[in-house]
Motif scaffolding. Structure first.
Motif, PDB file in Angstrom:
ATOM      1  N   GLU A 148       5.661   2.236  -7.397  1.00 45.80           N
ATOM      2  CA  GLU A 148       4.362   2.758  -7.826  1.00 45.80           C
ATOM      3  C   GLU A 148       3.303   1.657  -7.904  1.00 45.80           C
ATOM      4  O   GLU A 148       2.146   1.881  -7.558  1.00 45.80           O
ATOM      5  CB  GLU A 148       4.504   3.447  -9.189  1.00 45.80           C
ATOM      6  CG  GLU A 148       5.322   4.729  -9.131  1.00 45.80           C
ATOM      7  CD  GLU A 148       5.577   5.327 -10.496  1.00 45.80           C
ATOM      8  OE1 GLU A 148       5.314   4.631 -11.517  1.00 45.80           O
ATOM      9  OE2 GLU A 148       6.055   6.484 -10.565  1.00 45.80           O
ATOM     10  N   ARG A 149       3.697   0.474  -8.355  1.00 43.78           N
ATOM     11  CA  ARG A 149       2.741  -0.621  -8.531  1.00 43.78           C
ATOM     12  C   ARG A 149       2.079  -1.020  -7.219  1.00 43.78           C
ATOM     13  O   ARG A 149       0.863  -1.200  -7.156  1.00 43.78           O
ATOM     14  CB  ARG A 149       3.452  -1.820  -9.148  1.00 43.78           C
ATOM     15  CG  ARG A 149       2.687  -3.137  -9.096  1.00 43.78           C
ATOM     16  CD  ARG A 149       1.348  -3.069  -9.823  1.00 43.78           C
ATOM     17  NE  ARG A 149       0.681  -4.360  -9.824  1.00 43.78           N
ATOM     18  CZ  ARG A 149      -0.638  -4.525  -9.935  1.00 43.78           C
ATOM     19  NH1 ARG A 149      -1.440  -3.473 -10.039  1.00 43.78           N
ATOM     20  NH2 ARG A 149      -1.160  -5.727  -9.929  1.00 43.78           N
ATOM     21  N   ILE A 150       2.857  -1.142  -6.138  1.00 45.38           N
ATOM     22  CA  ILE A 150       2.304  -1.627  -4.870  1.00 45.38           C
ATOM     23  C   ILE A 150       1.362  -0.593  -4.248  1.00 45.38           C
ATOM     24  O   ILE A 150       0.603  -0.907  -3.325  1.00 45.38           O
ATOM     25  CB  ILE A 150       3.449  -1.996  -3.891  1.00 45.38           C
ATOM     26  CG1 ILE A 150       2.938  -2.953  -2.794  1.00 45.38           C
ATOM     27  CG2 ILE A 150       4.081  -0.746  -3.285  1.00 45.38           C
ATOM     28  CD1 ILE A 150       2.488  -4.296  -3.295  1.00 45.38           C
ATOM     29  N   ARG A 151       1.376   0.621  -4.792  1.00 41.39           N
ATOM     30  CA  ARG A 151       0.483   1.668  -4.294  1.00 41.39           C
ATOM     31  C   ARG A 151      -0.763   1.832  -5.161  1.00 41.39           C
ATOM     32  O   ARG A 151      -1.559   2.755  -4.924  1.00 41.39           O
ATOM     33  CB  ARG A 151       1.253   2.993  -4.205  1.00 41.39           C
ATOM     34  CG  ARG A 151       2.184   3.027  -3.007  1.00 41.39           C
ATOM     35  CD  ARG A 151       3.298   4.046  -3.095  1.00 41.39           C
ATOM     36  NE  ARG A 151       4.058   4.044  -1.844  1.00 41.39           N
ATOM     37  CZ  ARG A 151       4.945   3.119  -1.510  1.00 41.39           C
ATOM     38  NH1 ARG A 151       5.220   2.144  -2.350  1.00 41.39           N
ATOM     39  NH2 ARG A 151       5.563   3.165  -0.338  1.00 41.39           N
ATOM     40  N   GLU A 152      -0.948   0.963  -6.120  1.00 46.15           N
ATOM     41  CA  GLU A 152      -2.135   1.028  -6.966  1.00 46.15           C
ATOM     42  C   GLU A 152      -3.364   0.503  -6.226  1.00 46.15           C
ATOM     43  O   GLU A 152      -3.251  -0.154  -5.184  1.00 46.15           O
ATOM     44  CB  GLU A 152      -1.902   0.236  -8.260  1.00 46.15           C
ATOM     45  CG  GLU A 152      -0.884   0.887  -9.175  1.00 46.15           C
ATOM     46  CD  GLU A 152      -0.668   0.103 -10.476  1.00 46.15           C
ATOM     47  OE1 GLU A 152      -1.367  -0.918 -10.682  1.00 46.15           O
ATOM     48  OE2 GLU A 152       0.183   0.527 -11.279  1.00 46.15           O
ATOM     49  N   GLU A 153      -4.516   0.770  -6.800  1.00 43.78           N
ATOM     50  CA  GLU A 153      -5.788   0.456  -6.151  1.00 43.78           C
ATOM     51  C   GLU A 153      -5.943  -1.038  -5.842  1.00 43.78           C
ATOM     52  O   GLU A 153      -6.573  -1.409  -4.845  1.00 43.78           O
ATOM     53  CB  GLU A 153      -6.940   0.907  -7.058  1.00 43.78           C
ATOM     54  CG  GLU A 153      -8.317   0.756  -6.427  1.00 43.78           C
ATOM     55  CD  GLU A 153      -9.422   1.169  -7.382  1.00 43.78           C
ATOM     56  OE1 GLU A 153     -10.327   1.904  -6.950  1.00 43.78           O
ATOM     57  OE2 GLU A 153      -9.381   0.754  -8.555  1.00 43.78           O
ATOM     58  N   ASP A 154      -5.354  -1.900  -6.658  1.00 41.65           N
ATOM     59  CA  ASP A 154      -5.491  -3.348  -6.480  1.00 41.65           C
ATOM     60  C   ASP A 154      -5.141  -3.810  -5.072  1.00 41.65           C
ATOM     61  O   ASP A 154      -5.677  -4.811  -4.587  1.00 41.65           O
ATOM     62  CB  ASP A 154      -4.561  -4.101  -7.442  1.00 41.65           C
ATOM     63  CG  ASP A 154      -4.963  -3.903  -8.891  1.00 41.65           C
ATOM     64  OD1 ASP A 154      -5.995  -3.253  -9.141  1.00 41.65           O
ATOM     65  OD2 ASP A 154      -4.239  -4.397  -9.778  1.00 41.65           O
ATOM     66  N   PHE A 155      -4.231  -3.101  -4.407  1.00 40.00           N
ATOM     67  CA  PHE A 155      -3.720  -3.549  -3.113  1.00 40.00           C
ATOM     68  C   PHE A 155      -4.333  -2.798  -1.931  1.00 40.00           C
ATOM     69  O   PHE A 155      -3.924  -3.018  -0.790  1.00 40.00           O
ATOM     70  CB  PHE A 155      -2.189  -3.391  -3.075  1.00 40.00           C
ATOM     71  CG  PHE A 155      -1.492  -4.162  -4.157  1.00 40.00           C
ATOM     72  CD1 PHE A 155      -1.197  -5.505  -3.995  1.00 40.00           C
ATOM     73  CD2 PHE A 155      -1.134  -3.551  -5.353  1.00 40.00           C
ATOM     74  CE1 PHE A 155      -0.563  -6.223  -4.995  1.00 40.00           C
ATOM     75  CE2 PHE A 155      -0.494  -4.261  -6.353  1.00 40.00           C
ATOM     76  CZ  PHE A 155      -0.208  -5.606  -6.177  1.00 40.00           C
ATOM     77  N   GLN A 156      -5.309  -1.931  -2.178  1.00 36.45           N
ATOM     78  CA  GLN A 156      -5.868  -1.109  -1.113  1.00 36.45           C
ATOM     79  C   GLN A 156      -6.787  -1.930  -0.199  1.00 36.45           C
ATOM     80  O   GLN A 156      -7.693  -2.618  -0.668  1.00 36.45           O
ATOM     81  CB  GLN A 156      -6.648   0.065  -1.699  1.00 36.45           C
ATOM     82  CG  GLN A 156      -5.795   1.048  -2.482  1.00 36.45           C
ATOM     83  CD  GLN A 156      -4.652   1.592  -1.658  1.00 36.45           C
ATOM     84  OE1 GLN A 156      -4.837   2.063  -0.535  1.00 36.45           O
ATOM     85  NE2 GLN A 156      -3.439   1.522  -2.213  1.00 36.45           N
TER      86      GLN A 156
END
Length: 355
Positions: free
Chosen positions: A332-340
């Protein structure tokens, strides 16, 4: 919305930008060159000139993609390092020709000040010496930004802009269906000095005494491969060296991933394993600290401490439910907005426009 974006591109005046990309052996940094260039070019807001060494991979790529290229010879690079005031002469560019210069190496910032009104430095590690000649510096993590502010004594504006990540996996790779079956612990690296794989081998030696059923694998290749295999033969002969693997292949082979490097500003393999929903454990260096939210997403262990790494891994091996929770939180973390990627481009453009 897309129509408004394209209209904004047409009406906004284009800026001239010098993109200084020195030769580099680190694959992650070379990928970062591509990343920055792609998003700057995609925005349609800049007339980009590439400055790169003659014969470098990036210079060749710039030619193939049709960018204006100013090759920098090795002699010129060494001379510019000592006498930055010669930048306009040796790069065949007039004074203040560019609105912005983006430099991926500190030594160039002083010289780029001669040909650009604003210099933005991009630091791909935590070595900020020399970036005091820039107007702004981009750091990958909050920890690295704190270091930069202390070292540069707040004379330079420091911005935090982590690399984006584009997810490749649709679902979490499951644990073995046999609940009593052994789990596999893996690590990967470039087999170079400072990749931390020696600590992983020592941790495996300790853990094997209490969990002999666990399997250990190391993926990758590099100059220290013989030394690492020799160390494993002496203290942990049960470790399998599986060679270089794709993210999909590694994710299929392991259940827990260890990042053991002592200095990691960013780790693509960590992001890839999180993307696959593999439970991760990492040393508490700047990059993983931000990626894993200070240990809220997955466990962090002290740098170079094989004993505490083994203790943490044993805790995971003895608690499948804990492993499942970490798998889910990593996924779930790697799909958060921070990585977009879209957010990365927006932040980069805002930074350049405010320069």
């Amino acid at each position: 919305m897309q129509a408004m974006d394209s209209e904004a591109k047409e009406t906004m005046p284009r800026k001239t930008l010098a993109f200084f990309a020195p030769e580099h052996s680190n694959r992650t940094v070379l990928d970062a060159y591509d990343l920055y260039l792609h998003h700057l070019d995609h925005s349609g807001r800049f007339d980009i000139t590439i400055m790169a060494p003659n014969g470098s991979i990036f210079a060749q790529k710039a030619r193939e993609q049709g960018f204006t290229l100013h090759p920098v010879s090795d002699f010129a690079r060494k001379l510019l390092l000592r006498t930055p005031q010669l930048w306009p002469i040796l790069t065949a560019t007039r004074r203040y020709r560019f609105d912005i210069a983006l430099s991926h190496q500190a030594f160039a910032c002083r010289g780029l000040n001669m040909i650009a009104r604003t210099v933005i430095g991009v630091c791909h590690d935590d070595q900020f010496d020399g970036f005091e000649a820039a107007h702004r510096v981009i750091a990958l993590t909050s920890g690295a930004a704190d270091l930069a502010q202390n070292l540069l004594e707040d004379k330079v504006t420091v911005d935090i802009l982590p690399y984006p990540y584009r997810c490749q996996f649709d679902d979490i790779v499951p644990l073995p269906t046999d609940k009593d079956g052994a789990l596999t612990i893996g690590a990967s690296g470039s087999f170079e000095e400072g990749d931390g794989l020696g600590a992983f081998i020592h941790a495996a030696q300790l853990l094997h005494q209490s969990c002999p059923q666990a399997r250990f694998v190391i993926a990758g290749e590099g100059p220290l491969e013989h030394d690492l295999k020799e160390l494993a033969d002496q203290i942990a002969p049960f470790i399998d060296f599986v060679g270089p693997l794709t993210p999909e292949e590694l994710a299929e082979q392991i259940d827990i991933y260890c990042l053991t490097a002592p200095n990691v500003p960013y780790s693509l393999p960590l992001c890839e394993m999180m993307d696959a929903g593999i439970a991760c454990v990492s040393t508490c260096t700047h990059g993983p600290m931000d990626i894993l939210k200070g240990g809220m997403v997955a466990p962090l262990v002290p740098i170079g401490d094989a004993f505490l790494l083994a203790v943490q891994l044993q805790e995971l091996l003895e608690d499948r439910a804990f492993v499942e929770r970490i798998k889910k939180s990593c996924f779930e973390r790697i799909r958060e907005e921070d990585f977009q990627p879209d957010l990365f481009e927006k932040r980069l453009l805002d930074l350049c426009n405010s320069a």
